[in-house]
Enzyme design. Structure first.
Site, short mmCIF file in Angstrom:
data_model
loop_
_atom_site.label_atom_id
_atom_site.label_comp_id
_atom_site.label_asym_id
_atom_site.label_seq_id
_atom_site.Cartn_x
_atom_site.Cartn_y
_atom_site.Cartn_z
N LYS A 158 33.16 67.98 22.36
CA LYS A 158 34.57 67.86 22.73
C LYS A 158 35.17 69.22 23.06
CE LYS A 158 36.99 65.11 20.01
NZ LYS A 158 37.56 64.55 18.76
N GLY A 165 40.52 62.32 26.75
CA GLY A 165 39.12 62.02 27.04
C GLY A 165 38.44 63.02 27.95
N LYS A 201 29.84 64.55 14.57
CA LYS A 201 29.11 63.30 14.47
C LYS A 201 29.80 62.21 15.27
CE LYS A 201 26.07 60.37 12.74
NZ LYS A 201 24.64 60.46 13.15
N HIS A 235 39.84 56.43 26.37
CA HIS A 235 40.48 57.23 25.32
C HIS A 235 42.01 57.20 25.39
CE1 HIS A 235 36.48 58.76 24.33
NE2 HIS A 235 36.32 59.03 25.61
N GLU A 287 42.38 64.88 14.89
CA GLU A 287 43.37 65.82 15.42
C GLU A 287 44.73 65.51 14.82
OE1 GLU A 287 43.78 65.48 19.64
OE2 GLU A 287 44.26 63.35 19.58
N ASN A 289 48.82 65.49 16.15
CA ASN A 289 49.79 65.63 17.22
C ASN A 289 51.11 66.08 16.63
OD1 ASN A 289 48.25 64.77 19.56
ND2 ASN A 289 48.22 62.76 18.60
N ARG A 291 54.24 66.17 17.36
CA ARG A 291 55.36 65.66 18.15
C ARG A 291 55.57 64.19 17.79
NH1 ARG A 291 52.37 62.39 21.37
NH2 ARG A 291 50.36 63.13 22.13
N VAL A 294 54.03 58.12 21.37
CA VAL A 294 54.45 57.01 22.22
C VAL A 294 54.68 55.76 21.37
CG1 VAL A 294 53.79 55.54 24.17
CG2 VAL A 294 53.16 57.96 24.18
#
Length: 448
Positions: A158, A165, A201, A235, A287, A289, A291, A294
């Site tokens: 990543k 994605g 993984k 994604h 991760e 975010n 903020r 949505v």
């Protein structure tokens, strides 16, 4: 309380924030590109400022124009919505330098969580469970081979600055790892200007579970439960639920408290979402975010807490309006993201809406800035609105969603409404039996 808020965004989220400002009695300013001059949030705002031509880089991403709009109108705070500049640490720094309140976390926290390697390290230090993976960037082919063997195949490579994605590749065996590593680096460089990648993984059939958190910046923090965002295409989230059909009350409260405790240690300020992959009863951080999300309306539906009101309150120094003990979860909520796309090919469908009828009734909410006669511009994200449905139980919620989808009319363009009409009648969905790969497998199985 801040005295005037500039909304640095567009579409449904700009209208969502504008409504919150009006309910709080705070004057608001919106900025817009020339393509959005007729947008609903522009029509309803107290003031509006055109900040450039249609391309985002010349308007909604133009920091200098947004700061100038603040100075011209006397706005002393900026709400960034989501996307665009909402997770831009430089933007937060510049606003602070101009004495303008950024309605969001500190620039430092945006930077920490904006880099996936740093975010993972920070999460570990804060006691959040993480996916087994590399200690940091995987810089060479030799390191890629060695790290993958240590983690065990399959592995996921990543981009450290990734999203949506892009810069993300799966290596199922040693034969795949070099090509996947190289391709991910190339994509990352092209998409983000940063070729750095890391490795973790790859989980076979996980769900995507995220925890809504809120902090006051002074060491107080709460969680508002979880959202299940496992139904995704490339994604990108398509359908979200709160609470997750996969979790029980004990699991929900345990992982929620872990996240709240981590935000207390971090002295996090404002709204944030900690995202996990969940498989076999275990949570793995992916991760954070920094903020508003949505899908925040489904959290609002089951808690009764207005998250934008809360953002403004915290940014104004008022602290959190509720304690953890005062948060109670009621019923079930589902959000469907309605895009201006062909429901089978997902090709964008800009154009004029010739007829628009939104569903209504108890437990039905529409977050959308479109109207009959509105022209969907071709320059931006294809999201045109969100259908949010709430019921006392998941079964009631699904029945209400089916009814609302049948009422929803958008003519003149193609939308993804037919996809949701299919999904609401699917037995796997009815059973809550799906993972992050389910939707793509389902779409691939449909005849062309």
């Amino acid at each position: 309380m801040v005295s005037k808020i500039l909304i640095a965004n567009r579409g449904e989220i700009a209208l969502r924030v504008l409504r919150a400002c009006k309910e709080l009695g705070i004057p608001c300013v919106v900025v817009h590109s020339t393509a959005d001059a007729d947008a609903m949030h522009v029509r309803l705002a107290d003031e509006s400022v055109c900040i450039g031509p249609p391309p985002s880089r010349d308007s909604y991403l133009n920091i200098h124009q947004i700061v100038a709009a603040c100075e011209i109108t006397g706005a002393d705070a900026v709400h960034p919505g989501y996307g665009f500049l909402s997770e831009n640490a430089k933007f937060a720094d510049i606003l602070e330098a101009h004495g303008i309140t950024f309605i969001g976390p500190t620039a430092e926290h945006i930077r920490i969580m904006g880099d996936k390697i740093t975010a993972k390290t920070t999460a570990q230090e804060l006691g959040i469970p993480v996916v087994p993976g590399s200690d940091g960037e995987v810089k060479t082919e030799e390191e890629a081979i060695k790290t993958a063997a240590e983690i065990g195949y399959p592995v996921l490579i990543k981009a450290t600055a990734g999203g949506g994605g892009r810069g993300m590749k799966v290596a199922k065996s040693a034969d795949d790892v070099i090509e996947a590593w190289s391709t991910a680096r190339t994509e990352a460089a092209a998409a983000f200007g940063n070729e750095a990648v890391y490795m973790e993984k790859y989980l076979g059939k996980p769900r995507h579970i995220e925890i809504q958190v809120f902090g006051d910046g002074e060491g107080n923090a709460i969680h508002l439960g979880e959202r299940d965002c496992s139904l995704q295409r490339r994604h990108q989230k398509v359908w979200e639920e709160a609470n997750s059909p996969a979790l029980n009350v004990e699991q929900r409260m345990k992982i929620g408290q872990v996240c709240a405790d981590a935000m207390k240690k971090l002295k996090y300020r404002g709204a944030g979402t900690i995202e996990f992959l969940y498989e076999n009863g275990e949570f793995y951080f992916i991760e954070m975010n920094t903020r508003l999300q949505v899908e925040h309306p489904i959290t609002e539906a089951i808690t009764g807490i207005d998250l934008v009101h809360e953002q403004i309150r915290v940014a104004s120094g008022g602290g959190l309006s509720v304690t953890q003990d005062e948060i109670h979860f009621h019923g079930h909520a589902i959000e469907c993201r309605i895009n201006a796309e062909d429901a089978r090919t997902f090709v964008p469908s800009p154009g004029t809406i010739t007829h628009f009828h939104a569903p209504g009734g108890l437990g039905v909410r529409i977050d959308s800035g479109v109207y009959q006669g509105y022209k969907i511009p071709p320059y931006y994200d294809s999201l045109i609105g969100k259908l949010i449905v709430h019921g006392r139980t998941r079964v009631e919620c699904m029945m209400r969603l089916r009814r609302a989808l049948d009422e929803f009319v958008v003519d003149g363009i193609k939308t993804t409404l037919p996809l949701f009409q299919d999904l609401v009648d699917n037995q796997d969905i009815a059973n809550g039996d799906y993972d992050i790969h389910w939707l793509e497998n389902y779409l691939a199985s449909k005849p062309a």
